[in-house]
Design a protein around this motif. Sequence first.
Motif, PDB file in Angstrom:
ATOM      1  N   ALA A  14      35.853  41.554  51.362  1.00  0.00           N
ATOM      2  CA  ALA A  14      34.912  40.588  51.019  1.00  0.00           C
ATOM      3  C   ALA A  14      35.535  39.504  50.189  1.00  0.00           C
ATOM      4  O   ALA A  14      36.176  40.089  49.147  1.00  0.00           O
ATOM      5  CB  ALA A  14      33.575  40.777  50.747  1.00  0.00           C
ATOM      6  N   SER A  15      35.540  38.215  50.198  1.00  0.00           N
ATOM      7  CA  SER A  15      36.175  37.323  49.289  1.00  0.00           C
ATOM      8  C   SER A  15      35.438  37.636  47.853  1.00  0.00           C
ATOM      9  O   SER A  15      34.370  38.151  47.942  1.00  0.00           O
ATOM     10  CB  SER A  15      36.000  36.164  49.709  1.00  0.00           C
ATOM     11  OG  SER A  15      34.614  35.473  49.755  1.00  0.00           O
ATOM     12  N   ILE A  16      36.210  37.415  47.105  1.00  0.00           N
ATOM     13  CA  ILE A  16      35.700  37.813  45.549  1.00  0.00           C
ATOM     14  C   ILE A  16      34.677  36.810  45.168  1.00  0.00           C
ATOM     15  O   ILE A  16      34.585  35.394  45.766  1.00  0.00           O
ATOM     16  CB  ILE A  16      36.911  37.650  44.550  1.00  0.00           C
ATOM     17  CG1 ILE A  16      36.540  38.565  43.341  1.00  0.00           C
ATOM     18  CG2 ILE A  16      37.334  36.464  44.317  1.00  0.00           C
ATOM     19  CD1 ILE A  16      37.841  38.838  42.441  1.00  0.00           C
ATOM     20  N   GLN A  68      26.357  42.967  49.891  1.00  0.00           N
ATOM     21  CA  GLN A  68      25.479  42.393  49.201  1.00  0.00           C
ATOM     22  C   GLN A  68      25.894  40.778  49.457  1.00  0.00           C
ATOM     23  O   GLN A  68      26.900  40.285  49.390  1.00  0.00           O
ATOM     24  CB  GLN A  68      25.671  42.570  47.622  1.00  0.00           C
ATOM     25  CG  GLN A  68      25.228  43.978  47.299  1.00  0.00           C
ATOM     26  CD  GLN A  68      23.699  44.006  47.485  1.00  0.00           C
ATOM     27  OE1 GLN A  68      22.715  43.178  47.282  1.00  0.00           O
ATOM     28  NE2 GLN A  68      23.241  45.200  47.684  1.00  0.00           N
ATOM     29  N   LEU A  69      25.000  40.028  49.838  1.00  0.00           N
ATOM     30  CA  LEU A  69      24.814  38.532  49.921  1.00  0.00           C
ATOM     31  C   LEU A  69      25.199  37.988  48.254  1.00  0.00           C
ATOM     32  O   LEU A  69      24.385  38.324  47.439  1.00  0.00           O
ATOM     33  CB  LEU A  69      23.898  38.052  50.635  1.00  0.00           C
ATOM     34  CG  LEU A  69      23.743  38.491  51.994  1.00  0.00           C
ATOM     35  CD1 LEU A  69      22.699  37.727  52.636  1.00  0.00           C
ATOM     36  CD2 LEU A  69      24.976  38.530  52.842  1.00  0.00           C
ATOM     37  N   GLY A  70      26.145  36.919  48.237  1.00  0.00           N
ATOM     38  CA  GLY A  70      26.482  36.306  47.170  1.00  0.00           C
ATOM     39  C   GLY A  70      25.903  35.010  46.656  1.00  0.00           C
ATOM     40  O   GLY A  70      25.143  34.397  47.810  1.00  0.00           O
ATOM     41  N   ASP A  71      25.416  34.645  45.364  1.00  0.00           N
ATOM     42  CA  ASP A  71      24.776  33.088  45.554  1.00  0.00           C
ATOM     43  C   ASP A  71      26.008  32.066  46.066  1.00  0.00           C
ATOM     44  O   ASP A  71      27.008  32.512  46.051  1.00  0.00           O
ATOM     45  CB  ASP A  71      24.715  32.709  43.889  1.00  0.00           C
ATOM     46  CG  ASP A  71      23.633  33.828  43.178  1.00  0.00           C
ATOM     47  OD1 ASP A  71      22.846  34.036  43.999  1.00  0.00           O
ATOM     48  OD2 ASP A  71      23.793  33.896  42.020  1.00  0.00           O
ATOM     49  N   HIS A 121      29.640  48.508  53.498  1.00  0.00           N
ATOM     50  CA  HIS A 121      30.932  48.407  52.300  1.00  0.00           C
ATOM     51  C   HIS A 121      32.042  48.731  53.421  1.00  0.00           C
ATOM     52  O   HIS A 121      33.032  47.857  52.916  1.00  0.00           O
ATOM     53  CB  HIS A 121      30.712  49.351  51.429  1.00  0.00           C
ATOM     54  CG  HIS A 121      31.359  49.271  50.302  1.00  0.00           C
ATOM     55  ND1 HIS A 121      31.599  48.327  49.560  1.00  0.00           N
ATOM     56  CD2 HIS A 121      32.621  50.428  50.107  1.00  0.00           C
ATOM     57  CE1 HIS A 121      32.823  48.459  48.696  1.00  0.00           C
ATOM     58  NE2 HIS A 121      33.088  49.497  48.985  1.00  0.00           N
ATOM     59  N   LYS A 122      32.099  49.422  54.322  1.00  0.00           N
ATOM     60  CA  LYS A 122      33.319  49.953  55.013  1.00  0.00           C
ATOM     61  C   LYS A 122      33.669  48.794  56.021  1.00  0.00           C
ATOM     62  O   LYS A 122      35.067  48.582  56.365  1.00  0.00           O
ATOM     63  CB  LYS A 122      33.258  51.130  55.896  1.00  0.00           C
ATOM     64  CG  LYS A 122      33.155  52.430  54.868  1.00  0.00           C
ATOM     65  CD  LYS A 122      33.311  53.664  55.949  1.00  0.00           C
ATOM     66  CE  LYS A 122      33.611  54.934  55.047  1.00  0.00           C
ATOM     67  NZ  LYS A 122      33.622  56.078  55.933  1.00  0.00           N
TER      68      LYS A 122
END
Length: 136
Positions: A14-16, A68-71, A121-122
């Motif tokens: 996932a992108s940082i 996890q979904l980010g802001d 996660h994988k």
Amino acid sequence: MKYGREVTFSIPEASILLNVWQRMHWAKRKAYHESLCWSVRAALESEGYQRLSPFKRCKIEIDRYSSQLGDWDGVMGGLKPLFDTLVVCTKTNPLGLGVIEDDNPGCIIECPVIRQHKSTHKAAATVVTITEVLEA
């Protein structure tokens, strides 16, 4: 609009997020950016991307798969190292791969479309689609 070439590739993470990027030590940022550059290069090669002239005008869509979904502001800000990897290589940006000419509004003609998807996660990944815009 009239569209030209299209490039789609996937990197296996996932992108940082911006908060993670900002809290990194400068040496770790550099190492992360170099690693990202190699991941993007490998992904482009596996998709059969032929290095032609960089897209002068384009639109970008990003699908981010993570546990996890980010802001939204964190996701958008965290794309900076990815965009810096896509632009033309310069003295100030030696890790540019030359897929797009620049990451300014003259080249990326609209705000990138970002979609977040919940995954294991994988199965984390970032899928990037860049479409050349020939005429507006």
